[in-house]
Design a protein around this motif. Structure first.
Motif, PDB file in Angstrom:
ATOM      1  N   ILE A  73       0.840  -1.201   0.000  1.00  0.00           N
ATOM      2  CA  ILE A  73       0.000   0.000   0.000  1.00  0.00           C
ATOM      3  C   ILE A  73       0.871   1.246   0.000  1.00  0.00           C
ATOM      4  N   ILE A  74       1.885   1.269   0.838  1.00  0.00           N
ATOM      5  CA  ILE A  74       2.783   2.428   0.905  1.00  0.00           C
ATOM      6  C   ILE A  74       3.542   2.591  -0.412  1.00  0.00           C
ATOM      7  N   ILE A  75       3.984   1.469  -0.981  1.00  0.00           N
ATOM      8  CA  ILE A  75       4.700   1.524  -2.258  1.00  0.00           C
ATOM      9  C   ILE A  75       3.800   2.078  -3.360  1.00  0.00           C
ATOM     10  N   ALA A  76       2.512   1.805  -3.278  1.00  0.00           N
ATOM     11  CA  ALA A  76       1.582   2.322  -4.283  1.00  0.00           C
ATOM     12  C   ALA A  76       1.211   3.776  -4.012  1.00  0.00           C
ATOM     13  N   ILE A  77       1.025   4.139  -2.753  1.00  0.00           N
ATOM     14  CA  ILE A  77       0.515   5.472  -2.419  1.00  0.00           C
ATOM     15  C   ILE A  77       1.575   6.555  -2.574  1.00  0.00           C
ATOM     16  N   VAL A  78       2.784   6.322  -2.137  1.00  0.00           N
ATOM     17  CA  VAL A  78       3.807   7.368  -2.142  1.00  0.00           C
ATOM     18  C   VAL A  78       4.118   7.874  -3.561  1.00  0.00           C
ATOM     19  N   PRO A  79       4.430   7.009  -4.521  1.00  0.00           N
ATOM     20  CA  PRO A  79       4.721   7.546  -5.865  1.00  0.00           C
ATOM     21  C   PRO A  79       3.512   8.223  -6.511  1.00  0.00           C
ATOM     22  N   VAL A  80       2.320   7.684  -6.280  1.00  0.00           N
ATOM     23  CA  VAL A  80       1.120   8.290  -6.860  1.00  0.00           C
ATOM     24  C   VAL A  80       0.889   9.669  -6.255  1.00  0.00           C
ATOM     25  N   THR A  81       1.091   9.809  -4.957  1.00  0.00           N
ATOM     26  CA  THR A  81       0.924  11.108  -4.310  1.00  0.00           C
ATOM     27  C   THR A  81       1.914  12.120  -4.870  1.00  0.00           C
ATOM     28  N   VAL A  82       3.165  11.708  -5.019  1.00  0.00           N
ATOM     29  CA  VAL A  82       4.182  12.605  -5.587  1.00  0.00           C
ATOM     30  C   VAL A  82       3.811  12.980  -7.021  1.00  0.00           C
ATOM     31  N   LEU A  83       3.347  12.012  -7.800  1.00  0.00           N
ATOM     32  CA  LEU A  83       2.944  12.277  -9.176  1.00  0.00           C
ATOM     33  C   LEU A  83       1.777  13.261  -9.246  1.00  0.00           C
ATOM     34  N   VAL A  84       0.784  13.082  -8.386  1.00  0.00           N
ATOM     35  CA  VAL A  84      -0.366  13.991  -8.365  1.00  0.00           C
ATOM     36  C   VAL A  84       0.068  15.391  -7.957  1.00  0.00           C
ATOM     37  N   LEU A  85       0.897  15.499  -6.928  1.00  0.00           N
ATOM     38  CA  LEU A  85       1.370  16.815  -6.492  1.00  0.00           C
ATOM     39  C   LEU A  85       2.174  17.506  -7.589  1.00  0.00           C
ATOM     40  N   ALA A  86       3.050  16.754  -8.244  1.00  0.00           N
ATOM     41  CA  ALA A  86       3.875  17.345  -9.306  1.00  0.00           C
ATOM     42  C   ALA A  86       3.026  17.771 -10.493  1.00  0.00           C
ATOM     43  N   SER A  87       2.091  16.928 -10.905  1.00  0.00           N
ATOM     44  CA  SER A  87       1.261  17.290 -12.056  1.00  0.00           C
ATOM     45  C   SER A  87       0.322  18.437 -11.729  1.00  0.00           C
ATOM     46  N   ALA A  88      -0.207  18.484 -10.518  1.00  0.00           N
ATOM     47  CA  ALA A  88      -1.051  19.614 -10.124  1.00  0.00           C
ATOM     48  C   ALA A  88      -0.244  20.901 -10.086  1.00  0.00           C
ATOM     49  N   GLY A  89       0.966  20.830  -9.579  1.00  0.00           N
ATOM     50  CA  GLY A  89       1.827  22.008  -9.535  1.00  0.00           C
ATOM     51  C   GLY A  89       2.187  22.501 -10.926  1.00  0.00           C
ATOM     52  N   ARG A  90       2.547  21.568 -11.811  1.00  0.00           N
ATOM     53  CA  ARG A  90       2.893  21.942 -13.189  1.00  0.00           C
ATOM     54  C   ARG A  90       1.695  22.554 -13.910  1.00  0.00           C
ATOM     55  N   THR A  91       0.533  21.953 -13.713  1.00  0.00           N
ATOM     56  CA  THR A  91      -0.679  22.472 -14.347  1.00  0.00           C
ATOM     57  C   THR A  91      -0.987  23.869 -13.849  1.00  0.00           C
ATOM     58  N   THR A  92      -0.890  24.067 -12.544  1.00  0.00           N
ATOM     59  CA  THR A  92      -1.148  25.389 -11.974  1.00  0.00           C
ATOM     60  C   THR A  92      -0.150  26.409 -12.505  1.00  0.00           C
ATOM     61  N   GLN A  93       1.117  26.045 -12.572  1.00  0.00           N
ATOM     62  CA  GLN A  93       2.125  26.960 -13.115  1.00  0.00           C
ATOM     63  C   GLN A  93       1.836  27.304 -14.573  1.00  0.00           C
ATOM     64  N   ARG A  99      -2.172  32.802 -18.112  1.00  0.00           N
ATOM     65  CA  ARG A  99      -3.032  33.937 -17.758  1.00  0.00           C
ATOM     66  C   ARG A  99      -2.220  35.229 -17.691  1.00  0.00           C
ATOM     67  N   LYS A 100      -1.026  35.156 -17.120  1.00  0.00           N
ATOM     68  CA  LYS A 100      -0.171  36.344 -17.047  1.00  0.00           C
ATOM     69  C   LYS A 100       0.222  36.828 -18.443  1.00  0.00           C
ATOM     70  N   ASN A 101       0.512  35.881 -19.346  1.00  0.00           N
ATOM     71  CA  ASN A 101       0.842  36.246 -20.714  1.00  0.00           C
ATOM     72  C   ASN A 101      -0.325  36.922 -21.411  1.00  0.00           C
ATOM     73  N   LYS A 102      -1.544  36.417 -21.196  1.00  0.00           N
ATOM     74  CA  LYS A 102      -2.726  37.027 -21.804  1.00  0.00           C
ATOM     75  C   LYS A 102      -2.958  38.423 -21.253  1.00  0.00           C
ATOM     76  N   GLU A 103      -2.779  38.578 -19.934  1.00  0.00           N
ATOM     77  CA  GLU A 103      -2.961  39.899 -19.321  1.00  0.00           C
ATOM     78  C   GLU A 103      -1.908  40.876 -19.822  1.00  0.00           C
ATOM     79  N   ALA A 104      -0.677  40.409 -19.989  1.00  0.00           N
ATOM     80  CA  ALA A 104       0.382  41.266 -20.505  1.00  0.00           C
ATOM     81  C   ALA A 104       0.096  41.675 -21.957  1.00  0.00           C
ATOM     82  N   ALA A 105      -0.463  40.775 -22.726  1.00  0.00           N
ATOM     83  CA  ALA A 105      -0.785  41.064 -24.125  1.00  0.00           C
ATOM     84  C   ALA A 105      -1.929  42.083 -24.233  1.00  0.00           C
ATOM     85  N   HIS A 106      -2.866  42.033 -23.266  1.00  0.00           N
ATOM     86  CA  HIS A 106      -3.994  42.959 -23.287  1.00  0.00           C
ATOM     87  C   HIS A 106      -3.592  44.351 -22.832  1.00  0.00           C
ATOM     88  N   ASP A 107      -2.532  44.438 -22.031  1.00  0.00           N
ATOM     89  CA  ASP A 107      -2.090  45.738 -21.517  1.00  0.00           C
ATOM     90  C   ASP A 107      -1.291  46.430 -22.575  1.00  0.00           C
TER      91      ASP A 107
END
Length: 107
Positions: A73-93, A99-107
């Protein structure tokens, strides 16, 4: 509509996920305005921890049986948690920089 897609399409995707995708599309296309769903969204995120109580109770009930499978269970949960955190962080970035690029283009 999510239930209809679930019944019609032969994919292993829950109807609720179809519904969320349809809601996202409706929001992006302007069919549904954010103000129309904002209050419900805030309410649901406010009670979100309550939605996990039954799952936590089930885990506590089966804790003795899970002891034998703790390492897999730990072997399955730890890598999946890291993968979810990394992909969520990358997506948010990516979304933030877009959005910042679009706002800069509109200004």
């Amino acid at each position: 509509m999510g239930e209809i897609l679930y019944a019609v399409l032969p994919l292993p995707i829950p109807a609720s996920v179809y519904g969320l995708i349809l809601l996202l599309l409706a929001l992006r296309l302007g069919i549904v305005k954010l103000e129309q769903v904002k209050e419900v969204g805030l309410f649901l995120t406010g009670i979100f921890p309550l939605l996990f109580v039954p799952a936590a109770a089930g885990v506590m009930e089966l804790w003795a049986e899970m002891g034998n499978m703790l390492l897999p269970i730990i072997i399955a949960i730890v890598p999946v948690t890291v993968l979810v955190l990394a992909s969520a962080g990358r997506t948010t970035q990516a979304l933030t920089s877009r959005r910042k690029n679009k706002e800069a283009a509109h200004d």
